[in-house]
Design a protein around this motif. Structure first.
Motif, mmCIF file in Angstrom:
data_model
loop_
_atom_site.group_PDB
_atom_site.id
_atom_site.type_symbol
_atom_site.label_atom_id
_atom_site.label_comp_id
_atom_site.label_asym_id
_atom_site.label_seq_id
_atom_site.Cartn_x
_atom_site.Cartn_y
_atom_site.Cartn_z
ATOM 1 N N ARG A 23 0.867 -1.171 0.000
ATOM 2 C CA ARG A 23 0.000 0.000 0.000
ATOM 3 C C ARG A 23 0.914 1.234 0.000
ATOM 4 N NH1 ARG A 23 -4.792 -0.235 3.931
ATOM 5 N NH2 ARG A 23 -5.623 -1.376 2.148
ATOM 6 N N ALA A 25 0.335 4.287 -0.756
ATOM 7 C CA ALA A 25 -0.318 5.490 -0.231
ATOM 8 C C ALA A 25 -1.687 5.088 0.305
ATOM 9 C CB ALA A 25 -0.474 6.531 -1.332
ATOM 10 N N GLN A 26 -2.236 5.922 1.155
ATOM 11 C CA GLN A 26 -3.543 5.605 1.722
ATOM 12 C C GLN A 26 -4.585 5.505 0.623
ATOM 13 O OE1 GLN A 26 -4.707 7.985 5.030
ATOM 14 N NE2 GLN A 26 -6.814 7.264 4.994
ATOM 15 N N GLY A 27 -5.303 4.388 0.583
ATOM 16 C CA GLY A 27 -6.337 4.171 -0.414
ATOM 17 C C GLY A 27 -5.851 3.479 -1.677
ATOM 18 N N TRP A 28 -4.547 3.292 -1.819
ATOM 19 C CA TRP A 28 -3.980 2.698 -3.039
ATOM 20 C C TRP A 28 -3.320 1.368 -2.708
ATOM 21 C CZ3 TRP A 28 0.975 4.621 -5.890
ATOM 22 C CH2 TRP A 28 1.100 3.954 -7.107
ATOM 23 N N ASP A 29 -3.812 0.285 -3.298
ATOM 24 C CA ASP A 29 -3.266 -1.056 -3.099
ATOM 25 C C ASP A 29 -2.645 -1.549 -4.395
ATOM 26 O OD1 ASP A 29 -4.346 -1.132 -0.506
ATOM 27 O OD2 ASP A 29 -6.262 -1.861 -1.272
ATOM 28 N N TYR A 69 -7.566 1.741 -6.323
ATOM 29 C CA TYR A 69 -7.518 3.007 -5.595
ATOM 30 C C TYR A 69 -8.916 3.399 -5.153
ATOM 31 C CZ TYR A 69 -6.558 7.803 -4.314
ATOM 32 O OH TYR A 69 -6.449 8.974 -3.616
ATOM 33 N N ARG A 70 -9.065 3.636 -3.859
ATOM 34 C CA ARG A 70 -10.337 4.099 -3.300
ATOM 35 C C ARG A 70 -10.322 5.625 -3.285
ATOM 36 N NH1 ARG A 70 -8.693 -0.098 -0.853
ATOM 37 N NH2 ARG A 70 -7.560 0.938 0.799
ATOM 38 N N GLU A 72 -11.419 9.528 -2.564
ATOM 39 C CA GLU A 72 -11.845 10.226 -1.344
ATOM 40 C C GLU A 72 -13.367 10.378 -1.349
ATOM 41 O OE1 GLU A 72 -10.006 11.348 1.268
ATOM 42 O OE2 GLU A 72 -8.333 10.286 0.332
ATOM 43 N N ARG A 79 -18.779 7.479 4.004
ATOM 44 C CA ARG A 79 -17.640 6.635 3.606
ATOM 45 C C ARG A 79 -17.432 6.768 2.102
ATOM 46 N NH1 ARG A 79 -19.314 1.251 1.797
ATOM 47 N NH2 ARG A 79 -21.563 1.264 1.652
ATOM 48 N N SER A 83 -14.395 3.660 -6.332
ATOM 49 C CA SER A 83 -13.017 3.178 -6.436
ATOM 50 C C SER A 83 -12.718 2.853 -7.899
ATOM 51 C CB SER A 83 -12.792 1.953 -5.559
ATOM 52 O OG SER A 83 -13.558 0.865 -6.010
#
Length: 99
Positions: A23, A25-29, A69-70, A72, A79, A83
């Motif tokens: 991961r 960055a936050q939200g990116w796998d 990627y989720r 914002e 929530r 994505s």
């Protein structure tokens, strides 16, 4: 008969698989993997076929890269509901046996 299999006596399939998951960055796998597969006829009563590839349509080398990627959440959302993701693949087929 491209999607049919014939009983081939004793066969052997062996290989290896490696996978990395992260991961950045936050939200990116991200997921990256490699698979090696070798399948051969060991003994089927016909000495001329021993050592030939058994399943010619199974990939010998397979590379995969997957990302997701989720986004914002929009203003007022509890929530994130949106994505984006994708997966390119690359593989090399083994040569077909002539039996």
């Amino acid at each position: 008969m491209s999607d049919c299999y014939v009983s081939a006596g004793k066969t052997r399939s062996q290989g290896a698989e490696a996978e990395l998951i992260g991961r950045p960055a936050q939200g990116w796998d991200i997921n990256a993997s490699y698979t090696y597969n070798d399948n051969r006829i060991v003994n089927n009563g016909n000495a001329t076929q021993a050592g030939l590839t058994y399943a010619g349509n199974s990939p010998r080398h397979l590379w995969k890269l997957w990302t997701h990627y989720r986004l914002e959440p929009y203003r007022g959302a509890r929530r994130n509901v949106w994505s984006v993701g994708g997966e390119p693949r690359s593989y090399m087929l083994t040569l077909r046996s002539n039996f």
